[in-house]
Motif scaffolding. Structure first.
Motif, PDB file in Angstrom:
ATOM      1  N   ARG A 187      11.615   5.155   2.402  1.00 54.88           N
ATOM      2  CA  ARG A 187      10.580   6.133   2.067  1.00 54.88           C
ATOM      3  C   ARG A 187      11.147   7.513   2.388  1.00 54.88           C
TER       4      ARG A 187
ATOM      5  N   LEU B  71       1.061   9.693   0.242  1.00 54.66           N
ATOM      6  CA  LEU B  71       0.451   9.304   1.513  1.00 54.66           C
ATOM      7  C   LEU B  71       0.748  10.405   2.529  1.00 54.66           C
TER       8      LEU B  71
ATOM      9  N   VAL C  80       2.967   6.832   9.165  1.00 58.64           N
ATOM     10  CA  VAL C  80       3.131   6.637   7.717  1.00 58.64           C
ATOM     11  C   VAL C  80       3.560   5.197   7.437  1.00 58.64           C
ATOM     12  N   CYS C  81       4.541   4.701   8.187  1.00 56.82           N
ATOM     13  CA  CYS C  81       5.035   3.334   7.975  1.00 56.82           C
ATOM     14  C   CYS C  81       3.958   2.296   8.301  1.00 56.82           C
TER      15      CYS C  81
ATOM     16  N   VAL D 273       9.170   6.520  -2.852  1.00 52.66           N
ATOM     17  CA  VAL D 273       9.051   5.164  -2.324  1.00 52.66           C
ATOM     18  C   VAL D 273      10.095   4.289  -3.004  1.00 52.66           C
TER      19      VAL D 273
ATOM     20  N   MET E 267       0.811  -1.203   0.000  1.00 50.94           N
ATOM     21  CA  MET E 267       0.000   0.000   0.000  1.00 50.94           C
ATOM     22  C   MET E 267       0.851   1.263   0.000  1.00 50.94           C
ATOM     23  N   SER E 268       2.112   1.166   0.384  1.00 55.93           N
ATOM     24  CA  SER E 268       2.952   2.353   0.467  1.00 55.93           C
ATOM     25  C   SER E 268       2.971   3.085  -0.867  1.00 55.93           C
ATOM     26  N   ARG E 269       2.748   4.390  -0.813  1.00 57.78           N
ATOM     27  CA  ARG E 269       2.675   5.138  -2.063  1.00 57.78           C
ATOM     28  C   ARG E 269       3.080   6.590  -1.861  1.00 57.78           C
TER      29      ARG E 269
ATOM     30  N   VAL F  97       4.710  11.443   2.021  1.00 59.72           N
ATOM     31  CA  VAL F  97       5.671  10.571   1.346  1.00 59.72           C
ATOM     32  C   VAL F  97       5.940  11.144  -0.044  1.00 59.72           C
TER      33      VAL F  97
ATOM     34  N   GLY G  84       1.250   2.616   5.525  1.00 57.41           N
ATOM     35  CA  GLY G  84       1.739   2.253   4.201  1.00 57.41           C
ATOM     36  C   GLY G  84       2.343   0.871   4.089  1.00 57.41           C
ATOM     37  N   ASP G  85       2.923   0.379   5.205  1.00 54.66           N
ATOM     38  CA  ASP G  85       3.691  -0.866   5.119  1.00 54.66           C
ATOM     39  C   ASP G  85       3.350  -1.896   6.186  1.00 54.66           C
TER      40      ASP G  85
END
Length: 128
Positions: A85, A6, A42-43, A80, A1-3, A77, A46-47
């Protein structure tokens, strides 16, 4: 999902117990700690992992933060990689105490004050 793009934002009241200098000024580390908190979210978002803050490539202290302020830390972000990131951070003062108007007087600022900006890198575990 990390983008890229974000965005995470946290708001916090700055207690008087954090004032270290004349004029109820708060040290810059207060904002950096908030950047660490938004980077962690965020992490997680996203992750699915808290990740680790690896470094700052830039930090700019632009305006003072005072006890009694309400501050807003935002992380966006901007790049990536496979495990890293890059995040741009902004700390804004959105409310400020007004002791000149009374002991507990405060106001919402018409225009937030940008207090600190930074760019940092976080790393997350490799995908399994």
């Amino acid at each position: 999902m990390s983008r890229e793009g974000l965005t995470v934002t946290h708001r916090r009241y700055v207690p008087y117990s954090h004032a270290h200098y004349a004029g109820n000024l708060v040290d810059g580390a207060y904002g950096l700690a908030m950047f660490g908190d938004v980077a962690t979210e965020v992490c997680v978002v996203g992750d699915g992992d808290e990740g680790l803050f690896a470094s700052y490539s830039d930090v700019q202290f632009k305006a003072p933060v005072r006890a009694g302020d309400v501050v807003e830390a935002t992380a966006v972000v901007t790049r990536v990689g496979s495990r890293s990131r890059t995040i741009d951070f902004t700390l804004r003062v959105v409310c400020r105490g007004r002791p000149d108007r009374g002991e507990s007087a405060a106001e919402v600022l018409a225009e937030p004050i940008t207090a600190t900006t930074a760019t940092g890198t976080v790393v997350v575990p490799p995908k399994s």
